[in-house]
Every structure is written in structure tokens, then in C-alpha cells.
Design a protein around this motif. Structure first.
Motif, mmCIF file in Angstrom:
data_model
loop_
_atom_site.group_PDB
_atom_site.id
_atom_site.type_symbol
_atom_site.label_atom_id
_atom_site.label_comp_id
_atom_site.label_asym_id
_atom_site.label_seq_id
_atom_site.Cartn_x
_atom_site.Cartn_y
_atom_site.Cartn_z
ATOM 1 N N ARG A 23 -1.811 -4.247 -11.157
ATOM 2 C CA ARG A 23 -3.090 -3.953 -10.862
ATOM 3 C C ARG A 23 -3.238 -2.993 -9.729
ATOM 4 N N MET A 24 -2.508 -3.298 -8.523
ATOM 5 C CA MET A 24 -2.545 -2.246 -7.377
ATOM 6 C C MET A 24 -1.777 -0.872 -7.958
ATOM 7 N N TYR A 53 -0.284 -8.550 -9.708
ATOM 8 C CA TYR A 53 -0.830 -8.022 -8.709
ATOM 9 C C TYR A 53 -0.409 -6.766 -8.341
ATOM 10 N N ALA A 68 0.882 -1.225 -0.010
ATOM 11 C CA ALA A 68 -0.154 0.157 0.125
ATOM 12 C C ALA A 68 0.824 1.266 -0.025
ATOM 13 N N CYS A 116 2.492 1.918 -3.369
ATOM 14 C CA CYS A 116 1.419 2.297 -4.422
ATOM 15 C C CYS A 116 1.155 3.899 -4.031
ATOM 16 N N GLU A 169 -4.655 1.222 -9.530
ATOM 17 C CA GLU A 169 -6.170 1.230 -9.072
ATOM 18 C C GLU A 169 -6.126 2.795 -8.373
#
Ligand code: SAM
Length: 269
Positions: free
Chosen positions: A260-261, A257, A180, A183, A264
Motif C-alpha cells: 500500500r505504501m 502495508y 518512508a 518508498c 501511494e
């Protein structure tokens, strides 16, 4: 335990372990370990230096151990490398207990080491750098690095880049259960730079996949030709442990993964 104490800014420990050798630990977080620090430092420094249009002047934010400085100075075309670390005690302890990390870099005539807050340095300095490397502690709420992660500072860093310049930073873990923060950094930096490339590699002493970001308006570092990287690496002083054209291709190739993250919507600084 080789050293344990508290500086003005953080809890500092230098420890020796059977598997990883000596380690620097700040506020309970491993910063680097003797056995594998070259993976982390080569990964932080060389993609940005390989991609920038001009390597003559390089700036490091943080970088206490002197290993980021060491890696930058492996290129003869780096004419000056300025390192700004807030914690003079950490720098001195690294010179004393971890001299293998800097390997003489602090004594290189091209090195300019400033003990001070990188935030204040960025406010006062008027130079432009071909590469800016952020080797700061994790921007957790109580860390002295926290004020360096926001739109204002990212804009200031960008304004200190010369045309064709690259900002490279260590950017937390890219592990599937804990990406997190990485990102969030990438999302915020995308508001400032045309290209924000994520990459990561496993760092055994961190026991996780460690991620980095290479940001630029001029070059997508992820798409650097591995042959160009090999030519760049061929002009580094001394042998490398980790980074070359083949490694570049691998570390910038992200799993589904993480792609994708990163795509987002979500938190920003
Ligand atoms: N490899 C590391 C990791 O995994 O987090 C980072 C290495 S380096 C030791 C981090 C350095 O950032 C420390 O020496 C610390 O003193 C420095 N630092 C933290 N906040 C800073 C600030 N505001 N200005 C300059 N240096 C800072």
C-alpha cells in the motif's frame, strides 16, 4: 572498541559485541556485523546477479567492507568487479579489523578497487555493466552518499547499465513504522526503470527489516523463477547462508502495508 576515529568523510568505529561479534559503525549507524552480514550481502548482491543478462562486468558503489565484492566474485562468470568507495580509511580499517568480510576478495585478480567518489566515477567512466550494486550509507542530509540519490544520478546509473542489466541497491528499512525513505527511493526510481522491485528481510544486527530495490528495464526481478535462482545459486563458489530460490520467493513477497505504501503518491528525491 577496536577502533574509533574520524575520517575525512565520516565518524568510524569498529566494535566487538557479545552477540553479533565485530561490527562496523559509520556516523553512529551499524553497517554490518560479523554474525549476520551474509544475510545483508547475499540479499543485496544475488537477486540482481541472478537476473541480469550478463554478469561479466559488475560495478559496486560504496561497499567499504569488501563483502559485496566477495559475494559478486563467488560467481566465476563475473570477470571483473569494480568497487568505488569514497573512504580509503574505511576500506583499510575493514581489511585490518574485519578481514572475514572480504575473505580474500580484495586480492582477487578480477577485483578493481577504486578509492574515490562514486559520483565522480559515474561522470567519468564510459563502461557499461551488467549489474550495478549500490552499497552506500543511508542518504541522510550530511552523508557523502546523499548526492547519489537524485534523478540525475539515477539516469546516469541507468546509462551505465548494459542491455538486460539490473541496478540493485540497499534501500533503507521497510519496517511498518519507518518505510518512508524506502518508498521515496522506490518512487523516484520508478521514473527511470520499467521494473522496480522492493524486497526485504530481517537483519538481526540492524534490529529491523532491511529493504532493497532491484531495478531494470528488462526483467522484473520479483518474478524470477525460484528454479532459475536455484540454478544460479548452484554455481556460486562455497556455501550460502541465506539466499536461494525459496528465500527469493519469501523476500519478494511483500506484506499488505508495504504494498500500500509503495503504491501511494508521496515524496521523491
Ligand atoms: N551496509 C551498509 C548500510 O547499512 O548502510 C552500507 C555499507 S558500506 C560500509 C557503505 C559505504 O559507502 C562506506 O564505506 C562509505 O565510505 C561509502 N560511501 C558513502 N558515500 C560514498 C560516495 N559518495 N562514493 C563512494 N562511496 C561512498
Amino acid at each position: 572498541m577496536l577502533y574509533s576515529g574520524r575520517s575525512e568523510f565520516q565518524q568510524v568505529a569498529v566494535i566487538e559485541t557479545p552477540v553479533f561479534g565485530k561490527m562496523l559503525v559509520l556516523d553512529g549507524d551499524t553497517q554490518s556485523a560479523q554474525r549476520d552480514e551474509r544475510i545483508y550481502h547475499e540479499a543485496l548482491v544475488h537477486p540482481a546477479l541472478a537476473a541480469t543478462a550478463d554478469r561479466s562486468d559488475v560495478l559496486i558503489l560504496g561497499g567499504g567492507e569488501g563483502a559485496t565484492l566477495r559475494e559478486a566474485l563467488r560467481r566465476d562468470d563475473v570477470r571483473r568487479c569494480t568497487m568505488v568507495d569514497i573512504d580509503g580509511l574505511v576500506v583499510e580499517l575493514c581489511k585490518q579489523y574485519l578481514p572475514e568480510w572480504s575473505a580474500g576478495a580484495f586480492d582477487d585478480s578480477r577485483a578493481r578497487v577504486i578509492v574515490g567518489d562514486a559520483l565522480a566515477f559515474l561522470r567519468e567512466d564510459r563502461n557499461a555493466y551488467g549489474a550495478i550494486l549500490s552499497d552506500l550509507t543511508e542518504p541522510l542530509a550530511d552523508s557523502p552518499s546523499h548526492p547519489l540519490f537524485n534523478d540525475g544520478v539515477f539516469a546516469s546509473i541507468k546509462s551505465h547499465l548494459a542491455p538486460g542489466g539490473v541496478y540493485g541497491l540497499q534501500a533503507s528499512t521497510g519496517s511498518v513504522h519507518n518505510a518512508a525513505l524506502h518508498c521515496k527511493m522506490a518512487r523516484t526510481l520508478r521514473r527511470h526503470f520499467r521494473f522496480v522491485a522492493s524486497y526485504f528481510t530481517h537483519v538481526p544486527a540492524f534490529d529491523t527489516d532491511w529493504a532493497f530495490l532491484a531495478c531494470s528495464d528488462a526483467v522484473d526481478v520479483a518474478r524470477l523463477d525460484p528454479l532459475v535462482v536455484d540454478a544460479y545459486c548452484g554455481q556460486l563458489r562455497g556455501p550460502s547462508l541465506f539466499y536461494d530460490g525459496e528465500t527469493h520467493r519469501r523476500i519478494f513477497s511483500l506484506p499488505l502495508y508495504l504494498r500500500r505504501m509503495l503504491a501511494e503518491e508521496g515524496d521523491v528525491f
